[in-house]
Design an enzyme around this catalytic site. Sequence first.
Site, PDB file in Angstrom:
ATOM      1  N   SER A 292       0.802  -1.267  -0.602  1.00 16.77           N
ATOM      2  CA  SER A 292      -0.159  -0.013   0.090  1.00 16.77           C
ATOM      3  C   SER A 292       0.842   1.235   0.133  1.00 16.77           C
ATOM      4  O   SER A 292       1.999   0.695   0.414  1.00 16.77           O
ATOM      5  CB  SER A 292      -1.050  -0.060   1.415  1.00 16.77           C
TER       6      SER A 292
ATOM      7  N   TYR B 135      -1.512  -1.153  10.290  1.00 20.10           N
ATOM      8  CA  TYR B 135      -1.144  -0.926   9.336  1.00 20.10           C
ATOM      9  C   TYR B 135      -0.278  -0.577   8.507  1.00 20.10           C
ATOM     10  O   TYR B 135       0.251  -1.020   7.203  1.00 20.10           O
ATOM     11  CB  TYR B 135      -2.876  -0.031   7.939  1.00 20.10           C
TER      12      TYR B 135
ATOM     13  N   LYS C 200       2.306  -2.489   6.352  1.00 15.88           N
ATOM     14  CA  LYS C 200       2.791  -2.732   4.682  1.00 15.88           C
ATOM     15  C   LYS C 200       4.013  -2.120   4.215  1.00 15.88           C
ATOM     16  O   LYS C 200       4.583  -2.848   3.224  1.00 15.88           O
ATOM     17  CB  LYS C 200       1.568  -2.092   4.003  1.00 15.88           C
TER      18      LYS C 200
HETATM   19  P1  NAP Z   1     -11.744  -5.855   1.346  1.00 14.69           P
HETATM   20  O1  NAP Z   1     -12.566  -5.159  -0.140  1.00 14.69           O
HETATM   21  O2  NAP Z   1     -11.820  -5.879   2.476  1.00 14.69           O
HETATM   22  O3  NAP Z   1     -11.489  -7.369   0.722  1.00 14.69           O
HETATM   23  C1  NAP Z   1     -10.398  -8.297   1.516  1.00 14.69           C
HETATM   24  C2  NAP Z   1     -10.795  -9.448   1.169  1.00 14.69           C
HETATM   25  O4  NAP Z   1      -9.284 -10.358   2.108  1.00 14.69           O
HETATM   26  C3  NAP Z   1     -12.351  -9.723   2.020  1.00 14.69           C
HETATM   27  O5  NAP Z   1     -12.736 -10.854   1.235  1.00 14.69           O
HETATM   28  C4  NAP Z   1     -11.894 -10.506   3.036  1.00 14.69           C
HETATM   29  O6  NAP Z   1     -12.486 -11.542   3.952  1.00 14.69           O
HETATM   30  C5  NAP Z   1     -10.545 -11.422   2.770  1.00 14.69           C
HETATM   31  N1  NAP Z   1      -9.274 -11.665   4.237  1.00 14.69           N
HETATM   32  C6  NAP Z   1      -9.489 -10.570   4.910  1.00 14.69           C
HETATM   33  N2  NAP Z   1      -8.979 -11.325   6.286  1.00 14.69           N
HETATM   34  C7  NAP Z   1      -8.274 -13.280   5.341  1.00 14.69           C
HETATM   35  C8  NAP Z   1      -7.416 -13.317   6.457  1.00 14.69           C
HETATM   36  N3  NAP Z   1      -6.617 -13.806   7.812  1.00 14.69           N
HETATM   37  N4  NAP Z   1      -7.278 -14.356   5.322  1.00 14.69           N
HETATM   38  C9  NAP Z   1      -8.251 -14.729   3.653  1.00 14.69           C
HETATM   39  N5  NAP Z   1      -8.944 -13.617   3.792  1.00 14.69           N
HETATM   40  C10 NAP Z   1      -9.187 -12.926   3.663  1.00 14.69           C
HETATM   41  O7  NAP Z   1     -10.354  -4.949   0.707  1.00 14.69           O
HETATM   42  P2  NAP Z   1      -9.547  -4.749  -0.181  1.00 14.69           P
HETATM   43  O8  NAP Z   1      -9.626  -3.139  -0.024  1.00 14.69           O
HETATM   44  O9  NAP Z   1      -9.922  -4.678  -1.775  1.00 14.69           O
HETATM   45  O10 NAP Z   1      -8.241  -4.768  -0.458  1.00 14.69           O
HETATM   46  C11 NAP Z   1      -7.367  -5.462  -0.522  1.00 14.69           C
HETATM   47  C12 NAP Z   1      -6.317  -5.362  -0.261  1.00 14.69           C
HETATM   48  O11 NAP Z   1      -5.132  -4.120  -1.366  1.00 14.69           O
HETATM   49  C13 NAP Z   1      -5.340  -5.736   1.227  1.00 14.69           C
HETATM   50  O12 NAP Z   1      -4.509  -5.656   1.552  1.00 14.69           O
HETATM   51  C14 NAP Z   1      -5.598  -4.387   1.245  1.00 14.69           C
HETATM   52  O13 NAP Z   1      -4.984  -3.176   2.134  1.00 14.69           O
HETATM   53  C15 NAP Z   1      -4.855  -2.809  -0.181  1.00 14.69           C
HETATM   54  N6  NAP Z   1      -5.354  -1.999  -0.125  1.00 14.69           N
HETATM   55  C16 NAP Z   1      -6.244  -1.577  -0.161  1.00 14.69           C
HETATM   56  C17 NAP Z   1      -6.360  -0.200  -0.781  1.00 14.69           C
HETATM   57  C18 NAP Z   1      -7.590   0.790  -0.035  1.00 14.69           C
HETATM   58  O14 NAP Z   1      -8.059   2.239  -0.163  1.00 14.69           O
HETATM   59  N7  NAP Z   1      -9.367  -0.537   0.092  1.00 14.69           N
HETATM   60  C19 NAP Z   1      -5.217   0.716  -0.583  1.00 14.69           C
HETATM   61  C20 NAP Z   1      -4.188   0.253  -0.411  1.00 14.69           C
HETATM   62  C21 NAP Z   1      -3.968  -1.520   0.012  1.00 14.69           C
HETATM   63  P3  NAP Z   1     -14.004 -11.034   4.716  1.00 14.69           P
HETATM   64  O15 NAP Z   1     -14.902 -10.476   3.709  1.00 14.69           O
HETATM   65  O16 NAP Z   1     -14.004 -12.356   5.548  1.00 14.69           O
HETATM   66  O17 NAP Z   1     -12.936 -10.039   6.037  1.00 14.69           O
END
Ligand code: NAP
Length: 255
Positions: free
Chosen positions: A147, A162, A166
């Site tokens: 991130s 967080y 990251k």
């Molecule tokens: P999201 O919509 O919350 O999706 C994350 C997915 O990971 C969910 O399906 C969640 O399941 C699953 N998960 C959580 N804990 C887990 C575990 N222990 N084992 C297996 N699966 C698990 O998040 P996102 O925004 O798509 O983020 C995806 C990645 O991008 C993350 O690493 C996040 O830190 C990174 N990121 C996101 C952003 C942003 O702005 N969105 C920015 C930078 C980086 P549940 O639904 O059951 O929780």
Amino acid sequence: MKDLFSIRGKKILVTGGARGIGKTVAEHLLDAGAQVGLVDINAGQAEETAAALAAKTGGACAAFGCDVTDPEAVTRTFANFIARFGTLDAVFNNAGITYFKEAEALSPEEWKKVIDVNLNGVFYVAQAAARCFLQENKAGSIVNTASMSGLIVNIPQRQASYNTSKSAVVHLTKSLAVEWAAHNIRVNCISPGYIRTDMTGSVRQDWVAWWEDLIPFKRMGTPEELVGAVIYLISDASTYTSGANLVIDGCFTCI
Ligand code: NAP
């Protein structure tokens, strides 16, 4: 040159694939002719997503319920993936969580949970992938989701756990890239800025307005805007690229 970015026929495991960034990237991997295994802690949602993506794209997509913080479950999941798809070519190592909470109020359990999913989970998945590649003596690509929070400190929200996790993913990526370079296993990461998903969908609207004012692009990104980077890092277009951190943030970290 026509096939440079091709991922057709590749067998790719995507963690956090039930929704958000993982789901969108998985859909485009399928569209590009890859076969995809969705790994998620929410097995039911992963099944639903896999069925929906298979129907939408006509591609082969399977679901695997797995908590990435459990190394034994991760090992079993890779064995199940190989049993289903025959081999492994690449991993999008993307599952992650966040807590918005002041550092002084964060409980030890909350701190450990974020580090466990975002750092330990990424390591267990990368390690299991490398073991598969080594066992078959084949090249492989691992793309971790870090991130921009690993490079800067976000405001106004408080998210020290967080940011720390990251930042560690970026250096873990470089460390594994060097360690496995001799085996033709490439390890890279993407560092998204603010992306519209469930993770950011429920935050305070005044925060979103603050973020959008700070971002030079004046808007958040979409999961679709991360797809090209993941395909590039999996494909043969990036065979000399390892240990890289591709920042995709609408210029946020440039200022
Ligand atoms: P999201 O919509 O919350 O999706 C994350 C997915 O990971 C969910 O399906 C969640 O399941 C699953 N998960 C959580 N804990 C887990 C575990 N222990 N084992 C297996 N699966 C698990 O998040 P996102 O925004 O798509 O983020 C995806 C990645 O991008 C993350 O690493 C996040 O830190 C990174 N990121 C996101 C952003 C942003 O702005 N969105 C920015 C930078 C980086 P549940 O639904 O059951 O929780």
